[in-house]
Design a protein around this motif. Structure first.
Motif, short mmCIF file in Angstrom:
data_model
loop_
_atom_site.label_atom_id
_atom_site.label_comp_id
_atom_site.label_asym_id
_atom_site.label_seq_id
_atom_site.Cartn_x
_atom_site.Cartn_y
_atom_site.Cartn_z
N ALA A 16 -15.58 -57.21 12.67
CA ALA A 16 -15.26 -57.93 13.90
C ALA A 16 -15.66 -57.11 15.13
O ALA A 16 -16.16 -57.65 16.12
N PHE A 17 -15.45 -55.80 15.06
CA PHE A 17 -15.83 -54.92 16.17
C PHE A 17 -17.34 -54.98 16.39
O PHE A 17 -17.83 -55.10 17.52
N THR A 48 -7.04 -67.90 10.27
CA THR A 48 -7.51 -67.20 11.47
C THR A 48 -7.96 -68.17 12.56
O THR A 48 -7.93 -67.83 13.74
N GLU A 49 -8.39 -69.37 12.17
CA GLU A 49 -8.86 -70.35 13.15
C GLU A 49 -8.15 -71.69 13.01
O GLU A 49 -7.68 -72.26 14.00
N ASP A 81 -2.65 -61.40 15.11
CA ASP A 81 -2.64 -59.96 15.37
C ASP A 81 -3.60 -59.24 14.43
O ASP A 81 -3.45 -58.05 14.16
N ALA A 82 -4.59 -60.00 13.94
CA ALA A 82 -5.56 -59.43 12.99
C ALA A 82 -6.97 -59.55 13.56
O ALA A 82 -7.77 -60.38 13.11
N PHE A 83 -7.27 -58.74 14.56
CA PHE A 83 -8.62 -58.77 15.12
C PHE A 83 -9.67 -58.49 14.05
O PHE A 83 -10.77 -59.03 14.08
N SER A 84 -9.31 -57.67 13.08
CA SER A 84 -10.26 -57.30 12.02
C SER A 84 -10.73 -58.50 11.21
O SER A 84 -11.76 -58.43 10.53
N VAL A 129 -1.66 -61.23 10.16
CA VAL A 129 -1.77 -59.77 10.21
C VAL A 129 -2.82 -59.27 9.23
O VAL A 129 -3.24 -59.98 8.33
N ASP A 130 -3.24 -58.03 9.44
CA ASP A 130 -4.14 -57.37 8.49
C ASP A 130 -3.35 -56.25 7.81
O ASP A 130 -3.11 -55.20 8.38
#
Length: 396
Positions: free
Chosen positions: A378-379, A156-157, A144-147, A20-21
């Motif tokens: 990330a966006f 994250t990976e 759930d942390a796209f950021s 999560v972020d």
């Protein structure tokens, strides 16, 4: 889709490691804005309702592989319990015997929060051993942390390559919104790109002119493009050394059939402050001692006509110095048009980036947009057409 969602996983009696972020602002040990925490609720509820146990993984600040007490996630427990309305147990480790013991002792219906992953050098190095140690605490990995998805870190990976992996509700919504905007969008597609410098958004502009039908350029970036077309921009913010690059981008756009929309009239002032004396002039009449601080009404009308015909909108960056009036007029007007068309069902609108979110909130338009991303880097990297490691790993 190349990734799984929570709906594709059997969560019953499973420990779900949820990245999560919750890198939220704090003052005197108290969370001052819990927006990021509250947005996690759909994922937490999905796991709990399916009989699973959410175990939260997150970073906080930049401790650079060292234990920094003031960056401990333990201080977030009260805010998490308030947002989730249930007990949250904290473990002062994110892997190893202590974390496993905390998961074993967790009562039904509770949530476990593990310590800051960045307290360990293995996190940012994406160390396989460290990832495996964290993975041993759970049965399923949910990002759930796209950021943080543009970073190839252990949490994250690395874990996603070790455990069955899926996207959380927030990540799922983000990916679907971006796919609708840039993957297989309804046309015409319009991108609004603003901000100070062309040099920070070269990859973004290069990718967009190949994918959109109209590219509206505003802010300080527009001044560089105007200078590239031979206009005098006075004392405006402008990267004069980037005019050659701007010309190449315009040539690339022409070849791709993308129309670049630049200001045709401008709002200028001699000083940058609220209520500063200003005037609206044509782009070929910028006074030598003035700064361009916003697009003029003729330009806003042109942008409005482009938006009226659009089916999809991607927005990143303001059109002018939106922080102070009256130089927020173009941003507010264009945002209002986009919000109205979205609310009426005629437009899919996706926006992201720090200044963008602030500008759309200030304009009162954010709530009407289809999707507002708070992901920042990330966006932008997604808009640039780059592969995000945290997303790619979900399809591994």
């Amino acid at each position: 889709m190349g990734w799984k969602s929570l709906d594709d996983m059997d969560l019953k009696s499973k420990r779900v490691l949820v990245r999560v972020d919750i890198n939220v602002p704090m003052e005197n040990g108290v969370v001052t804005d819990d927006t990021r925490i509250r947005r996690l609720l759909p994922t937490i509820e999905t796991i709990l309702n399916a009989g699973g146990t959410p175990i939260l993984l997150a970073h906080f600040g930049r401790p650079k592989g060292q234990v920094v007490p003031e960056m401990s996630l333990g201080q977030l427990v009260p805010a998490l319990e308030a947002a989730f309305d249930r007990p949250v147990t904290f473990c002062a480790d994110c892997r190893g015997p202590a974390a496993i013991a905390a998961a074993d002792a967790l009562p039904d219906g509770a949530i476990l929060l593990l310590e800051n992953t960045r307290f360990y050098p293995g996190e940012e190095k994406n160390d396989a051993t460290f990832a495996a140690e964290m993975a041993a605490v759970g049965d399923i990995y949910c990002n759930d942390a796209f950021s943080a998805a543009h970073r190839a870190h252990a949490s994250t990976e690395g874990i996603a390559c070790t455990l069955p992996a899926c996207a959380g509700r927030l990540m799922e919504a983000e990916l679907k919104a971006l796919e609708a905007a840039l993957g297989k969008p309804e046309r015409p597609v319009v991108a609004v790109v603003g901000g100070a410098k062309v040099s920070t958004k070269l990859d973004l502009l290069g990718n967009l002119v190949e994918k959109v039908d109209h590219l509206v350029i505003g802010g300080g970036m527009a001044n560089t493009f105007l200078a590239a077309e031979g206009y005098d921009v006075g004392k405006s913010l402008c990267e004069h050394d980037m005019t050659g690059t701007a010309q190449k981008i315009m040539a690339q756009a022409r070849a791709a059939g993308c129309e670049i929309v630049l200001p045709t009239d401008i709002v200028v002032a001699r000083e940058f402050k609220a209520g500063a004396a200003n005037e609206t002039v044509s782009i070929d009449a910028c006074p030598a001692d003035a700064m361009i601080l916003d697009a003029g009404p003729e330009t806003v009308e042109r942008i409005g006509s482009v938006l009226e015909n659009a089916k999809t909108l991607i927005w990143n960056g303001p059109l002018g110095a939106f922080e102070i009036a009256p130089f927020d007029t173009a941003t507010n007007s264009a945002a209002g048009i986009a919000a109205e068309r979205t609310a009426s069902g005629h437009l899919i609108s996706v926006a992201g980036g720090g200044d963008t979110v602030a500008a759309l909130n200030k304009a009162g338009a954010a709530e009407s947009f289809t999707y507002i991303s708070t992901a920042g880097g990330a966006f932008l990297e997604w808009m640039e057409g780059k592969t995000l490691p945290g997303v790619a790993a979900l399809g591994a």
